[in-house]
Scaffold this motif. Sequence first.
Motif, PDB file in Angstrom:
ATOM      1  N   PRO A 154       0.797  -1.230   0.000  1.00 39.65           N
ATOM      2  CA  PRO A 154       0.000   0.000   0.000  1.00 39.65           C
ATOM      3  C   PRO A 154       0.833   1.285   0.000  1.00 39.65           C
ATOM      4  CG  PRO A 154      -0.956  -1.600   1.513  1.00 39.65           C
ATOM      5  CD  PRO A 154       0.336  -2.191   1.021  1.00 39.65           C
ATOM      6  N   ALA A 155       1.918   1.312   0.763  1.00 40.77           N
ATOM      7  CA  ALA A 155       2.746   2.533   0.843  1.00 40.77           C
ATOM      8  C   ALA A 155       3.382   2.858  -0.507  1.00 40.77           C
ATOM      9  CB  ALA A 155       3.827   2.355   1.899  1.00 40.77           C
ATOM     10  N   ASN A 156       3.831   1.837  -1.225  1.00 38.55           N
ATOM     11  CA  ASN A 156       4.517   2.061  -2.501  1.00 38.55           C
ATOM     12  C   ASN A 156       3.555   2.271  -3.660  1.00 38.55           C
ATOM     13  OD1 ASN A 156       6.868   1.641  -1.058  1.00 38.55           O
ATOM     14  ND2 ASN A 156       7.086  -0.487  -1.681  1.00 38.55           N
ATOM     15  N   ALA A 157       2.339   1.746  -3.521  1.00 36.72           N
ATOM     16  CA  ALA A 157       1.377   1.804  -4.628  1.00 36.72           C
ATOM     17  C   ALA A 157       0.533   3.077  -4.625  1.00 36.72           C
ATOM     18  CB  ALA A 157       0.463   0.587  -4.570  1.00 36.72           C
ATOM     19  N   LYS A 158       0.555   3.817  -3.509  1.00 40.68           N
ATOM     20  CA  LYS A 158      -0.426   4.914  -3.373  1.00 40.68           C
ATOM     21  C   LYS A 158      -0.263   6.039  -4.408  1.00 40.68           C
ATOM     22  CE  LYS A 158       1.466   7.807   0.402  1.00 40.68           C
ATOM     23  NZ  LYS A 158       2.877   7.402   0.323  1.00 40.68           N
ATOM     24  N   ASP A 159       0.958   6.318  -4.835  1.00 40.94           N
ATOM     25  CA  ASP A 159       1.177   7.360  -5.849  1.00 40.94           C
ATOM     26  C   ASP A 159       1.684   6.778  -7.162  1.00 40.94           C
ATOM     27  OD1 ASP A 159       0.500   9.617  -4.193  1.00 40.94           O
ATOM     28  OD2 ASP A 159       2.377   9.272  -3.127  1.00 40.94           O
ATOM     29  N   ALA A 160       1.348   5.513  -7.412  1.00 41.94           N
ATOM     30  CA  ALA A 160       1.836   4.841  -8.619  1.00 41.94           C
ATOM     31  C   ALA A 160       0.833   5.009  -9.761  1.00 41.94           C
ATOM     32  CB  ALA A 160       2.065   3.364  -8.338  1.00 41.94           C
ATOM     33  N   LEU A 161       1.313   4.735 -10.947  1.00 35.94           N
ATOM     34  CA  LEU A 161       0.517   4.871 -12.158  1.00 35.94           C
ATOM     35  C   LEU A 161       0.539   3.533 -12.885  1.00 35.94           C
ATOM     36  CD1 LEU A 161      -0.791   6.811 -14.341  1.00 35.94           C
ATOM     37  CD2 LEU A 161       1.532   7.264 -15.112  1.00 35.94           C
ATOM     38  N   GLN A 162      -0.636   3.022 -13.271  1.00 34.13           N
ATOM     39  CA  GLN A 162      -0.648   1.773 -14.032  1.00 34.13           C
ATOM     40  C   GLN A 162      -0.333   2.068 -15.491  1.00 34.13           C
ATOM     41  OE1 GLN A 162      -4.209  -0.657 -13.821  1.00 34.13           O
ATOM     42  NE2 GLN A 162      -3.444  -2.098 -15.340  1.00 34.13           N
ATOM     43  N   PHE A 163       0.598   1.307 -16.041  1.00 31.59           N
ATOM     44  CA  PHE A 163       0.941   1.436 -17.458  1.00 31.59           C
ATOM     45  C   PHE A 163      -0.328   1.264 -18.278  1.00 31.59           C
ATOM     46  CE2 PHE A 163       2.297  -0.624 -21.469  1.00 31.59           C
ATOM     47  CZ  PHE A 163       3.107   0.382 -21.964  1.00 31.59           C
ATOM     48  N   ASN A 164      -0.615   2.244 -19.163  1.00 31.77           N
ATOM     49  CA  ASN A 164      -1.859   2.224 -19.916  1.00 31.77           C
ATOM     50  C   ASN A 164      -1.654   1.533 -21.265  1.00 31.77           C
ATOM     51  OD1 ASN A 164      -4.129   2.909 -21.550  1.00 31.77           O
ATOM     52  ND2 ASN A 164      -4.609   4.575 -20.153  1.00 31.77           N
ATOM     53  N   LEU A 165      -2.040   0.269 -21.271  1.00 27.54           N
ATOM     54  CA  LEU A 165      -1.838  -0.580 -22.431  1.00 27.54           C
ATOM     55  C   LEU A 165      -2.574  -0.054 -23.659  1.00 27.54           C
ATOM     56  CD1 LEU A 165      -0.378  -3.189 -22.916  1.00 27.54           C
ATOM     57  CD2 LEU A 165      -2.436  -4.426 -22.292  1.00 27.54           C
ATOM     58  N   LYS A 166      -3.822   0.369 -23.460  1.00 26.78           N
ATOM     59  CA  LYS A 166      -4.644   0.837 -24.589  1.00 26.78           C
ATOM     60  C   LYS A 166      -4.036   2.093 -25.211  1.00 26.78           C
ATOM     61  CE  LYS A 166      -9.379   1.684 -26.062  1.00 26.78           C
ATOM     62  NZ  LYS A 166      -8.899   2.516 -27.164  1.00 26.78           N
ATOM     63  N   PHE A 167      -3.582   3.011 -24.349  1.00 29.31           N
ATOM     64  CA  PHE A 167      -2.979   4.245 -24.861  1.00 29.31           C
ATOM     65  C   PHE A 167      -1.782   3.924 -25.758  1.00 29.31           C
ATOM     66  CE2 PHE A 167       0.403   7.351 -24.684  1.00 29.31           C
ATOM     67  CZ  PHE A 167      -0.250   8.493 -25.142  1.00 29.31           C
ATOM     68  N   TRP A 168      -0.891   3.052 -25.268  1.00 27.49           N
ATOM     69  CA  TRP A 168       0.327   2.755 -26.028  1.00 27.49           C
ATOM     70  C   TRP A 168       0.041   1.891 -27.259  1.00 27.49           C
ATOM     71  CZ3 TRP A 168       4.556   5.435 -26.056  1.00 27.49           C
ATOM     72  CH2 TRP A 168       4.843   6.253 -24.953  1.00 27.49           C
ATOM     73  N   ALA A 169      -1.029   1.101 -27.202  1.00 23.43           N
ATOM     74  CA  ALA A 169      -1.432   0.342 -28.390  1.00 23.43           C
ATOM     75  C   ALA A 169      -1.932   1.298 -29.481  1.00 23.43           C
ATOM     76  CB  ALA A 169      -2.520  -0.662 -28.032  1.00 23.43           C
ATOM     77  N   ASP A 170      -2.674   2.335 -29.058  1.00 21.20           N
ATOM     78  CA  ASP A 170      -3.256   3.298 -30.012  1.00 21.20           C
ATOM     79  C   ASP A 170      -2.234   4.308 -30.532  1.00 21.20           C
ATOM     80  OD1 ASP A 170      -5.641   2.039 -29.601  1.00 21.20           O
ATOM     81  OD2 ASP A 170      -6.491   3.565 -28.276  1.00 21.20           O
ATOM     82  N   GLN A 171      -1.393   4.837 -29.625  1.00 20.62           N
ATOM     83  CA  GLN A 171      -0.526   5.964 -30.004  1.00 20.62           C
ATOM     84  C   GLN A 171       0.969   5.668 -29.942  1.00 20.62           C
ATOM     85  OE1 GLN A 171      -1.618   9.886 -28.838  1.00 20.62           O
ATOM     86  NE2 GLN A 171      -3.631   9.289 -28.077  1.00 20.62           N
ATOM     87  N   GLY A 172       1.299   4.476 -29.474  1.00 21.32           N
ATOM     88  CA  GLY A 172       2.700   4.142 -29.234  1.00 21.32           C
ATOM     89  C   GLY A 172       3.600   4.234 -30.448  1.00 21.32           C
ATOM     90  N   GLU A 173       3.134   3.721 -31.578  1.00 21.04           N
ATOM     91  CA  GLU A 173       3.982   3.686 -32.771  1.00 21.04           C
ATOM     92  C   GLU A 173       4.405   5.094 -33.185  1.00 21.04           C
ATOM     93  OE1 GLU A 173       3.980   1.644 -37.203  1.00 21.04           O
ATOM     94  OE2 GLU A 173       2.270   1.315 -35.885  1.00 21.04           O
ATOM     95  N   GLU A 174       3.442   5.997 -33.196  1.00 21.02           N
ATOM     96  CA  GLU A 174       3.712   7.393 -33.587  1.00 21.02           C
ATOM     97  C   GLU A 174       4.668   8.069 -32.593  1.00 21.02           C
ATOM     98  OE1 GLU A 174       1.069  11.422 -33.859  1.00 21.02           O
ATOM     99  OE2 GLU A 174       0.052   9.568 -34.417  1.00 21.02           O
ATOM    100  N   LEU A 175       4.428   7.842 -31.292  1.00 25.40           N
ATOM    101  CA  LEU A 175       5.271   8.474 -30.269  1.00 25.40           C
ATOM    102  C   LEU A 175       6.690   7.905 -30.269  1.00 25.40           C
ATOM    103  CD1 LEU A 175       2.709   8.769 -27.325  1.00 25.40           C
ATOM    104  CD2 LEU A 175       3.699  10.660 -28.631  1.00 25.40           C
ATOM    105  N   GLU A 176       6.816   6.599 -30.518  1.00 29.33           N
ATOM    106  CA  GLU A 176       8.150   5.985 -30.562  1.00 29.33           C
ATOM    107  C   GLU A 176       8.951   6.510 -31.766  1.00 29.33           C
ATOM    108  OE1 GLU A 176       9.621   4.438 -28.242  1.00 29.33           O
ATOM    109  OE2 GLU A 176       8.112   3.417 -27.037  1.00 29.33           O
ATOM    110  N   LYS A 177       8.277   6.697 -32.884  1.00 29.11           N
ATOM    111  CA  LYS A 177       8.956   7.265 -34.077  1.00 29.11           C
ATOM    112  C   LYS A 177       9.425   8.677 -33.774  1.00 29.11           C
ATOM    113  CE  LYS A 177       6.749   4.732 -37.858  1.00 29.11           C
ATOM    114  NZ  LYS A 177       5.611   4.741 -38.796  1.00 29.11           N
TER     115      LYS A 177
END
Length: 341
Positions: free
Chosen positions: A310-333
Amino acid sequence: MKKSMLTLALTAACALPALAQQITVVNFGGANANAQKKAFYEPFEKTGTKVVPVEYNGEQAKIKAMVETKNVTWDVVEVESPDVARGCDEGLFEKLDYSKIGNKADFVPAAISDCGLGIFVWSTVMAYNGDKLKGTPTTWADFWDTKKFPGKRGMRKGARYNLEFALMADGVKPGDVYKVLATKDGAERAFKKLTELKPNIQWWEAGAQPPQFLVAGDVALTTVYNGRIDAANREGKNLKITWTGGIYDLDYWVIPKGAPNKEASTKFIAFASTPDAQAVYAQNIAYGPTNNKALGKLDQKVLANLPTSPANAKDALQFNLKFWADQGEELEKRFASWAAQ
C-alpha cells in the motif's frame, strides 16, 4: 526367459508416461528466472511433472511461427502485457479455464484476461546510490533538478515511461498523465520537458545497466525496473528507490495455441498462482504477487520492497496498455528522431 523379459518391458512401458510427463516453461532469464525456479518449478516438480525452463527475449514472432506451422514445442510462456491482448486477438494463445485455475476475485483486476493470468507486478521507478547521493529525491521534479542533485540521469532509450515521467516532472498528477499525454499539446509538453534534461541523459537499453551505472557513479539518478535494484542490494549494494510516480505493469502466463501438454500447463499456472507459491516468489525477488492472499503471508521487510504494498502503490501509475497500443507507434517514431538530433 522371454516371458519375464516381456513382462519387464510391459511394466517399463506402463511406467514411462509418469516419468516422461514434462512441460517447457519459457521465461526472461536472470534474477526473475531464479526466483521462478525456487517458487514455481521445483515445488511443482514434486507433483510428478518435470519443468524444462527455456529463456527468450519476448519474441512473439517465435510463438506465432510455432502456432502457424502447428509445431508448438513450448507449453507455458511468460509474456509482457502488450503481447497478451495482441496474441489473444491473433489466436496465438489458448483461452484459460479459470474453473481449473482459481477464483478471479482473489487476483488484482489487471491480472485477469481471457488468454493470460498475471504472474507478478513490476514497476519502473527512480533509483539512486545511497552511498553516493547527498539528499533524498522524492519526486520526478527532483529527477529533473540537476542543480539540487548534480550528475547524469539514466533513462531507458524509448518513449514509453519517459513521456509519463516528463509530464509528472512538469506538475501533472499521476491520475491525469494519460489524459494529458493523449492530446497534441500534452505530447508537445512532454517532449519539451525531456529536451530540458537531454544534455544530462545517459541512455540504457538493457535492464541490467541502470544498477551498474549507479554503482559505478556514472549517473546520480536513473529510471530502473524495481527488481533489478532488489537483486543488486541482495549482493550487498546500497541502492535506494523513490516509489512516487512509479509506473507499474504485469507479466503474464499464456499457453500457446496447440501446446502439447495443455492440461499439465493449466495445472502449472494454477499452482504458480496460489498464495503460497506467490509468497515464495516475492521473497526471492521484489515483484508484487498478483494473488492478493499472498500479501498476508509476507513480513514487513519483504512488503516494503514490493510495488503492490500500500505505501509504494499509493502514488503509482498503471501502465496504460490501450494508450500505447493506439498511439505508441507514432510516439516511438517521434522519440527516435528526437533522440537522434
